[in-house]
Enzyme design. Structure first.
Site, PDB file in Angstrom:
ATOM      1  N   ASP A 170      -3.266 -18.103   2.586  1.00 50.44           N
ATOM      2  CA  ASP A 170      -4.406 -18.801   1.963  1.00 50.44           C
ATOM      3  C   ASP A 170      -5.024 -19.798   2.941  1.00 50.44           C
ATOM      4  O   ASP A 170      -6.247 -19.897   3.073  1.00 50.44           O
ATOM      5  CB  ASP A 170      -4.004 -19.473   0.639  1.00 50.44           C
ATOM      6  N   ASP A 179      -5.550  -6.527   5.774  1.00 51.91           N
ATOM      7  CA  ASP A 179      -6.731  -5.807   5.291  1.00 51.91           C
ATOM      8  C   ASP A 179      -7.832  -6.816   4.961  1.00 51.91           C
ATOM      9  O   ASP A 179      -8.985  -6.690   5.381  1.00 51.91           O
ATOM     10  CB  ASP A 179      -6.347  -4.999   4.038  1.00 51.91           C
ATOM     11  N   LYS A 215       3.260 -15.448   3.474  1.00 52.89           N
ATOM     12  CA  LYS A 215       3.258 -16.278   2.261  1.00 52.89           C
ATOM     13  C   LYS A 215       4.731 -16.592   1.966  1.00 52.89           C
ATOM     14  O   LYS A 215       5.272 -16.255   0.909  1.00 52.89           O
ATOM     15  CB  LYS A 215       2.576 -15.494   1.125  1.00 52.89           C
ATOM     16  N   TYR A 236       0.819  -1.216   0.000  1.00 52.53           N
ATOM     17  CA  TYR A 236       0.000   0.000   0.000  1.00 52.53           C
ATOM     18  C   TYR A 236       0.855   1.268   0.000  1.00 52.53           C
ATOM     19  O   TYR A 236       0.374   2.343  -0.341  1.00 52.53           O
ATOM     20  CB  TYR A 236      -0.953   0.038   1.203  1.00 52.53           C
ATOM     21  N   ASP A 262     -11.274  -8.044   7.519  1.00 49.19           N
ATOM     22  CA  ASP A 262     -12.661  -7.907   7.048  1.00 49.19           C
ATOM     23  C   ASP A 262     -13.371  -9.255   7.096  1.00 49.19           C
ATOM     24  O   ASP A 262     -14.537  -9.347   7.482  1.00 49.19           O
ATOM     25  CB  ASP A 262     -12.694  -7.383   5.605  1.00 49.19           C
TER      26      ASP A 262
END
Ligand code: NAD
Length: 361
Positions: free
Chosen positions: A227, A251, A195, A141, A255
Site C-alpha cells: 500500500d 500486476d 504485505k 493467480y 500498470d
C-alpha cells in the site's frame, strides 16, 4: 547464428503492432550474423476462433520449440461471455505456465521527449528509469484450490468465490535472484514489496529476500508494504531502482508505474524462464476500442523486440540500435495519437514502423 521467433499476434491491435515489430527485427538484423526465422501462431481469442481453445496444443509445441516468443495482446469484448477456461486471458496464463516464465521484467522509463505526456509534474517523472520484477507463475493467480462454491452462512445458502495464495522458498529465491542480478547492472538498489504485516506468504517472502541479499553485498535492499509502495510510486517514483514483488501486487504496481511515463503504448515487457527462453510483449492490452483503425502505438512492441534481442539472444548491441532509433523518431516529433500533442506530427501505426525502420537504416 540462426534463431526462431514464434510470433503470436493475438487479438485487437495485436496483429497491427506485431507486424511493425517484425519489420524492425528484420531491419536491425539485416547484414548482421544473426538470422531470424519467424513462425506465426495463434493465441487468445484468435486461437479460440481458429481452434476452439485460447492456447491450442500446436501453439504450445511451437512455443516450446522456439528460441523466443513475440506476442501482441489478447482479449476483446466478443469473448467476455465465454466460460472462464476458454477466455483469451487463459491463453496468456497457459503459455506462461507451459514455458515456466516465472520472471516478468517491466521497465517504466520516461523518454525526455514525452515528459509532457505524464499526468504527473515533469520534475517528478523527468529521468524516470525503474524496473519492476514481478513473479509471474505463483501466488493467487495460479494457487489451488480455487473456485466458486456454495456455503451456508447463518442458515442462508450463498455462493462464495475463493482463491489461494502460496509461495515456496524456491519460487521466492529465484525471482529474488533475477531482481538482484538486474540491480547489479543498474543502480544497485532493490526494493522488495510485500504485505508482511498481514500475509504469511509475505513474511516468508521477506525472510528469503534478506537471505538472497547476503549474496549481493553491493546491492542495497529495502522492504516496503504494497500500500505504501503504491503511494510512493506517485509521490516520488525516482526513489526506486528495481522493485521486486509477487504476482498480484506486481500486476497492479506495474500498470500504475506504466502510467508515470505517459502512455501505456510505450512500455515493453519480458517474461523469462530459467533456460533463457522468453516471451516478449507490450505492457498494454488488445485495445479493442482502437483495433483495426491503424492508429495504435507500436513502440511498446518494438521495444519488446529490443528486449528479446538483449535477454534471449544476448544481442544488447542490436537492442540498443532499436532503442536509439525509437528515440530518434521521437526527436523528429513523430507521435501516434496516444502520445500526440498539438506541436507533434501525428502518424499511423505503419508510419511509425516506417520511421523506426528508416532511423535504423
Ligand atoms: P488496454 O491496455 O487494452 O487499453 C487501455 C487503454 O489504452 C485504451 O484506451 C486503449 O486504446 C489504450 N491503448 C492500449 N494500448 C495502446 C497502444 N498500443 N496505442 C494506443 N493506445 C493504446 O486495456 P483494457 O482496455 O483494460 O483491456 C482491453 C482488453 O485487453 C481486455 O480484453 C483485456 O483482458 C485485455 N488485456 C490483455 C493484456 C495482454 O494481452 N497482456 C493485458 C491487459 C489487458
Amino acid at each position: 547464428m540462426k534463431k526462431t521467433i514464434l510470433v503470436l499476434p493475438g487479438d485487437g491491435i495485436g496483429p497491427e503492432i506485431t507486424a511493425q515489430a517484425v519489420r524492425v527485427l528484420e531491419a536491425v538484423t539485416e547484414g548482421s550474423d544473426l538470422t531470424l526465422n519467424f513462425v506465426e501462431g495463434v493465441i487468445g481469442g484468435a486461437a479460440y476462433d481458429a481452434a476452439g481453445h485460447p492456447f491450442p496444443e500446436a501453439t504450445q509445441v511451437a512455443a516450446l520449440a522456439a528460441d523466443a516468443v513475440l506476442l501482441g495482446a489478447v482479449g476483446g469484448p466478443q469473448y467476455d461471455s465465454l466460460d472462464r477456461p476458454l477466455r483469451p486471458e487463459r491463453g496468456l496464463l497457459g503459455i506462461r505456465a507451459a514455458m515456466g516464465l516465472f520472471a516478468n521484467l517491466r521497465p517504466a522509463m520516461l523518454y525526455p521527449q514525452l515528459a509532457d505526456a505524464s499526468s504527473l509534474k515533469p520534475e517528478v517523472v523527468a529521468g524516470l528509469d525503474i524496473l519492476i520484477v514481478r513473479e509471474l507463475t505463483g501466488g493467487a493467480y495460479f494457487g489451488q484450490p480455487r473456485g466458486i462454491r456454495t456455503v451456508t452462512v447463518n442458515g442462508q445458502s450463498l455462493r462464495e468465490g475463493f482463491n489461494t495464495m502460496h509461495y515456496n522458498e524456491l519460487e521466492i529465491e529465484r525471482i529474488g535472484r533475477v531482481a538482484f542480478e538486474a540491480a547489479m547492472k543498474r543502480n544497485k538498489k532493490v526494493c522488495s514489496v510485500d504485505k508482511a504485516n498481514v500475509l504469511e506468504t509475505s513474511e516468508l517472502w521477506r525472510e528469503v529476500m534478506n537471505r538472497v541479499a547476503k549474496d549481493y553485498p553491493e546491492v542495497e535492499l529495502s522492504h516496503m508494504y504494497v500500500d505504501n509502495a503504491a503511494m510512493q510510486l506517485v509521490r516520488w517514483p525516482k526513489q526506486f531502482d528495481v522493485i521486486v514483488t509477487e504476482n498480484l501486487f506486481g500486476d497492479i504496481l506495474s500498470d500504475q508505474a506504466s502510467m508515470l511515463s505517459g502512455s501505456i503504448g510505450m512500455l515493453p515487457s519480458a517474461s523469462l524462464n530459467d533456460k533463457g527462453q522468453g516471451l516478449y510483449e507490450p505492457s498494454h492490452g488488445s485495445a479493442p476500442d482502437i483495433a483495426g483503425k491503424g492508429i495504435a502505438n507500436p513502440l511498446a512492441t518494438i521495444l519488446s523486440a529490443a528486449m528479446l534481442l538483449r535477454y534471449s539472444f544476448g544481442r544488447g548491441d542490436l537492442a540498443e540500435r532499436i532503442e536509439t532509433a525509437v528515440s530518434r523518431v521521437l526527436d523528429q516529433g513523430l507521435r501516434t495519437a496516444d502520445i500526440c500533442t498539438a506541436a507533434d506530427r501525428k502518424v499511423s501505426t505503419i508510419e511509425m514502423g516506417d520511421a523506426v525502420v528508416a532511423a535504423l537504416r
